[in-house]
Design a protein around this motif. Structure first.
Motif, PDB file in Angstrom:
ATOM      1  N   PHE A   1       0.795  -1.218   0.000  1.00 55.04           N
ATOM      2  CA  PHE A   1       0.000   0.000   0.000  1.00 55.04           C
ATOM      3  C   PHE A   1       0.831   1.274   0.000  1.00 55.04           C
ATOM      4  CE2 PHE A   1      -2.195  -3.291   2.465  1.00 55.04           C
ATOM      5  CZ  PHE A   1      -3.227  -3.541   1.594  1.00 55.04           C
ATOM      6  N   TRP A   2       2.119   1.175   0.255  1.00 53.59           N
ATOM      7  CA  TRP A   2       2.988   2.343   0.369  1.00 53.59           C
ATOM      8  C   TRP A   2       3.994   2.325  -0.782  1.00 53.59           C
ATOM      9  CZ3 TRP A   2       2.522   6.727   2.498  1.00 53.59           C
ATOM     10  CH2 TRP A   2       3.626   7.531   2.766  1.00 53.59           C
ATOM     11  N   PRO A   3       3.907   3.282  -1.717  1.00 54.94           N
ATOM     12  CA  PRO A   3       4.766   3.254  -2.908  1.00 54.94           C
ATOM     13  C   PRO A   3       6.262   3.367  -2.619  1.00 54.94           C
ATOM     14  CG  PRO A   3       3.014   4.882  -3.153  1.00 54.94           C
ATOM     15  CD  PRO A   3       2.955   4.379  -1.758  1.00 54.94           C
TER      16      PRO A   3
ATOM     17  N   ASP B   1      11.675  -1.214  -4.214  1.00 52.22           N
ATOM     18  CA  ASP B   1      13.042  -0.711  -4.411  1.00 52.22           C
ATOM     19  C   ASP B   1      13.580  -1.008  -5.803  1.00 52.22           C
ATOM     20  OD1 ASP B   1      13.204   0.467  -1.964  1.00 52.22           O
ATOM     21  OD2 ASP B   1      14.380  -1.141  -1.030  1.00 52.22           O
ATOM     22  N   ARG B   2      13.351  -2.214  -6.291  1.00 54.20           N
ATOM     23  CA  ARG B   2      13.886  -2.604  -7.605  1.00 54.20           C
ATOM     24  C   ARG B   2      12.824  -2.566  -8.695  1.00 54.20           C
ATOM     25  NH1 ARG B   2      17.039  -7.906  -5.532  1.00 54.20           N
ATOM     26  NH2 ARG B   2      18.184  -6.873  -3.884  1.00 54.20           N
ATOM     27  N   ALA B   3      11.628  -2.152  -8.341  1.00 58.86           N
ATOM     28  CA  ALA B   3      10.524  -2.132  -9.313  1.00 58.86           C
ATOM     29  C   ALA B   3      10.627  -0.902 -10.213  1.00 58.86           C
ATOM     30  CB  ALA B   3       9.194  -2.119  -8.571  1.00 58.86           C
ATOM     31  N   PRO B   4      10.097  -1.020 -11.416  1.00 57.14           N
ATOM     32  CA  PRO B   4      10.066   0.160 -12.294  1.00 57.14           C
ATOM     33  C   PRO B   4       9.198   1.267 -11.685  1.00 57.14           C
ATOM     34  CG  PRO B   4       9.476  -1.844 -13.503  1.00 57.14           C
ATOM     35  CD  PRO B   4       9.564  -2.204 -12.063  1.00 57.14           C
ATOM     36  N   LYS B   5       9.453   2.476 -12.103  1.00 51.05           N
ATOM     37  CA  LYS B   5       8.729   3.625 -11.549  1.00 51.05           C
ATOM     38  C   LYS B   5       7.226   3.540 -11.791  1.00 51.05           C
ATOM     39  CE  LYS B   5      12.536   6.875 -11.607  1.00 51.05           C
ATOM     40  NZ  LYS B   5      12.855   6.859 -10.214  1.00 51.05           N
ATOM     41  N   ASP B   6       6.816   2.917 -12.888  1.00 53.39           N
ATOM     42  CA  ASP B   6       5.378   2.826 -13.150  1.00 53.39           C
ATOM     43  C   ASP B   6       4.678   1.929 -12.126  1.00 53.39           C
ATOM     44  OD1 ASP B   6       6.575   0.525 -14.300  1.00 53.39           O
ATOM     45  OD2 ASP B   6       4.836   0.248 -15.615  1.00 53.39           O
ATOM     46  N   GLU B   7       5.407   0.984 -11.519  1.00 56.42           N
ATOM     47  CA  GLU B   7       4.819   0.153 -10.464  1.00 56.42           C
ATOM     48  C   GLU B   7       4.533   0.988  -9.216  1.00 56.42           C
ATOM     49  OE1 GLU B   7       3.790  -3.027 -10.627  1.00 56.42           O
ATOM     50  OE2 GLU B   7       4.327  -2.970 -12.740  1.00 56.42           O
ATOM     51  N   ARG B   8       5.429   1.897  -8.895  1.00 56.20           N
ATOM     52  CA  ARG B   8       5.187   2.810  -7.764  1.00 56.20           C
ATOM     53  C   ARG B   8       3.981   3.701  -8.052  1.00 56.20           C
ATOM     54  NH1 ARG B   8       9.880   3.985  -4.068  1.00 56.20           N
ATOM     55  NH2 ARG B   8      11.455   2.511  -4.693  1.00 56.20           N
ATOM     56  N   LEU B   9       3.866   4.169  -9.275  1.00 55.49           N
ATOM     57  CA  LEU B   9       2.736   5.007  -9.658  1.00 55.49           C
ATOM     58  C   LEU B   9       1.425   4.223  -9.562  1.00 55.49           C
ATOM     59  CD1 LEU B   9       1.656   7.685 -10.736  1.00 55.49           C
ATOM     60  CD2 LEU B   9       2.071   6.789 -13.039  1.00 55.49           C
ATOM     61  N   LYS B  10       1.437   2.978 -10.030  1.00 55.93           N
ATOM     62  CA  LYS B  10       0.240   2.135  -9.933  1.00 55.93           C
ATOM     63  C   LYS B  10      -0.159   1.938  -8.473  1.00 55.93           C
ATOM     64  CE  LYS B  10       1.237  -0.624 -14.035  1.00 55.93           C
ATOM     65  NZ  LYS B  10       1.592  -1.965 -14.501  1.00 55.93           N
ATOM     66  N   CYS B  11       0.818   1.723  -7.605  1.00 54.10           N
ATOM     67  CA  CYS B  11       0.551   1.556  -6.184  1.00 54.10           C
ATOM     68  C   CYS B  11      -0.059   2.823  -5.599  1.00 54.10           C
ATOM     69  CB  CYS B  11       1.834   1.187  -5.449  1.00 54.10           C
ATOM     70  SG  CYS B  11       1.641   1.081  -3.670  1.00 54.10           S
ATOM     71  N   ALA B  12       0.493   3.968  -5.935  1.00 55.24           N
ATOM     72  CA  ALA B  12      -0.014   5.237  -5.407  1.00 55.24           C
ATOM     73  C   ALA B  12      -1.436   5.507  -5.890  1.00 55.24           C
ATOM     74  CB  ALA B  12       0.913   6.377  -5.814  1.00 55.24           C
ATOM     75  N   VAL B  13      -1.709   5.251  -7.164  1.00 58.15           N
ATOM     76  CA  VAL B  13      -3.050   5.470  -7.707  1.00 58.15           C
ATOM     77  C   VAL B  13      -4.038   4.503  -7.068  1.00 58.15           C
ATOM     78  CG1 VAL B  13      -4.455   5.272  -9.807  1.00 58.15           C
ATOM     79  CG2 VAL B  13      -2.256   6.454  -9.875  1.00 58.15           C
ATOM     80  N   SER B  14      -3.652   3.263  -6.910  1.00 60.80           N
ATOM     81  CA  SER B  14      -4.518   2.267  -6.292  1.00 60.80           C
ATOM     82  C   SER B  14      -4.837   2.631  -4.842  1.00 60.80           C
ATOM     83  CB  SER B  14      -3.853   0.896  -6.358  1.00 60.80           C
ATOM     84  OG  SER B  14      -4.581  -0.044  -5.641  1.00 60.80           O
ATOM     85  N   SER B  15      -3.823   2.999  -4.086  1.00 58.76           N
ATOM     86  CA  SER B  15      -4.039   3.374  -2.679  1.00 58.76           C
ATOM     87  C   SER B  15      -4.914   4.614  -2.567  1.00 58.76           C
ATOM     88  CB  SER B  15      -2.700   3.608  -1.981  1.00 58.76           C
ATOM     89  OG  SER B  15      -1.958   2.408  -1.944  1.00 58.76           O
ATOM     90  N   ALA B  16      -4.670   5.611  -3.409  1.00 65.31           N
ATOM     91  CA  ALA B  16      -5.485   6.827  -3.388  1.00 65.31           C
ATOM     92  C   ALA B  16      -6.931   6.521  -3.772  1.00 65.31           C
ATOM     93  CB  ALA B  16      -4.893   7.876  -4.330  1.00 65.31           C
ATOM     94  N   SER B  17      -7.128   5.629  -4.723  1.00 66.48           N
ATOM     95  CA  SER B  17      -8.479   5.245  -5.124  1.00 66.48           C
ATOM     96  C   SER B  17      -9.213   4.552  -3.984  1.00 66.48           C
ATOM     97  CB  SER B  17      -8.438   4.309  -6.330  1.00 66.48           C
ATOM     98  OG  SER B  17      -7.839   4.940  -7.425  1.00 66.48           O
ATOM     99  N   CYS B  18      -8.532   3.677  -3.279  1.00 61.68           N
ATOM    100  CA  CYS B  18      -9.153   2.985  -2.139  1.00 61.68           C
ATOM    101  C   CYS B  18      -9.520   3.967  -1.031  1.00 61.68           C
ATOM    102  CB  CYS B  18      -8.210   1.911  -1.598  1.00 61.68           C
ATOM    103  SG  CYS B  18      -8.025   0.506  -2.698  1.00 61.68           S
ATOM    104  N   ILE B  19      -8.651   4.908  -0.756  1.00 65.35           N
ATOM    105  CA  ILE B  19      -8.934   5.907   0.283  1.00 65.35           C
ATOM    106  C   ILE B  19     -10.100   6.794  -0.156  1.00 65.35           C
ATOM    107  CG2 ILE B  19      -7.996   7.950   1.432  1.00 65.35           C
ATOM    108  CD1 ILE B  19      -5.271   6.447   1.408  1.00 65.35           C
ATOM    109  N   ALA B  20     -10.131   7.181  -1.420  1.00 61.74           N
ATOM    110  CA  ALA B  20     -11.233   8.000  -1.927  1.00 61.74           C
ATOM    111  C   ALA B  20     -12.554   7.240  -1.868  1.00 61.74           C
ATOM    112  CB  ALA B  20     -10.944   8.448  -3.359  1.00 61.74           C
ATOM    113  N   PHE B  21     -12.537   5.957  -2.201  1.00 61.25           N
ATOM    114  CA  PHE B  21     -13.756   5.155  -2.127  1.00 61.25           C
ATOM    115  C   PHE B  21     -14.238   5.043  -0.686  1.00 61.25           C
ATOM    116  CE2 PHE B  21     -15.855   1.066  -1.483  1.00 61.25           C
ATOM    117  CZ  PHE B  21     -16.925   1.217  -2.350  1.00 61.25           C
TER     118      PHE B  21
END
Length: 98
Positions: free
Chosen positions: A16-18, A24-44
Motif C-alpha cells: 500500500f505504500w509506494p 526498491d527494484r521495481a520500475p517507476k510505473d509500479e510505484r505510480l500504480k501503487c499510489a493510484v490504487s491506494s489513493a483510489s481505495c482511500i477515496a472510495f
C-alpha cells in the motif's frame, strides 16, 4: 503495520505504500500504480463514509457486511489449505520458482 512497515517487522514491504522496500527494484510505473490504487481505495472509503450519513450508518451499511465477508473468506481459505493431506515444506526445503 500495513502502511508504515516498521523496521522490526520481517515483511518484504507494504503493498500500500509506494516508497516501501517492496518497490526498491521495481520500475517507476509500479510505484505510480501503487499510489493510484491506494489513493483510489482511500477515496472510495471516504465516499462511502460521506454517502452513509455518519459513522453509525457507515458501520451498519458497510462495516458489518465487510467484516462478515472477510471472516467468511478467511475461514474458507483456511479450511481449504489446512488438511492432513496438505503437503507442507519446512524452511530450506523449498525455493521460489521463477
Amino acid at each position: 503495520y500495513l502502511l508504515m512497515e516498521p523496521e522490526w517487522s520481517s515483511t518484504d514491504g507494504s503493498h500500500f505504500w509506494p516508497w516501501s522496500r517492496l518497490f526498491d527494484r521495481a520500475p517507476k510505473d509500479e510505484r505510480l500504480k501503487c499510489a493510484v490504487s491506494s489513493a483510489s481505495c482511500i477515496a472510495f472509503l471516504a465516499g462511502t463514509f460521506a454517502f452513509a450519513g455518519g459513522p453509525v450508518n457507515w458501520a451498519i451499511e458497510y462495516g458489518a457486511p465487510y467484516l462478515v465477508f472477510s471472516w467468511w473468506l478467511f475461514t474458507v481459505t483456511y479450511l481449504q489449505h489446512h488438511d492432513h493431506d496438505t503437503e507442507t515444506f519446512e524452511e530450506g526445503e523449498w525455493n521460489y520458482v521463477l
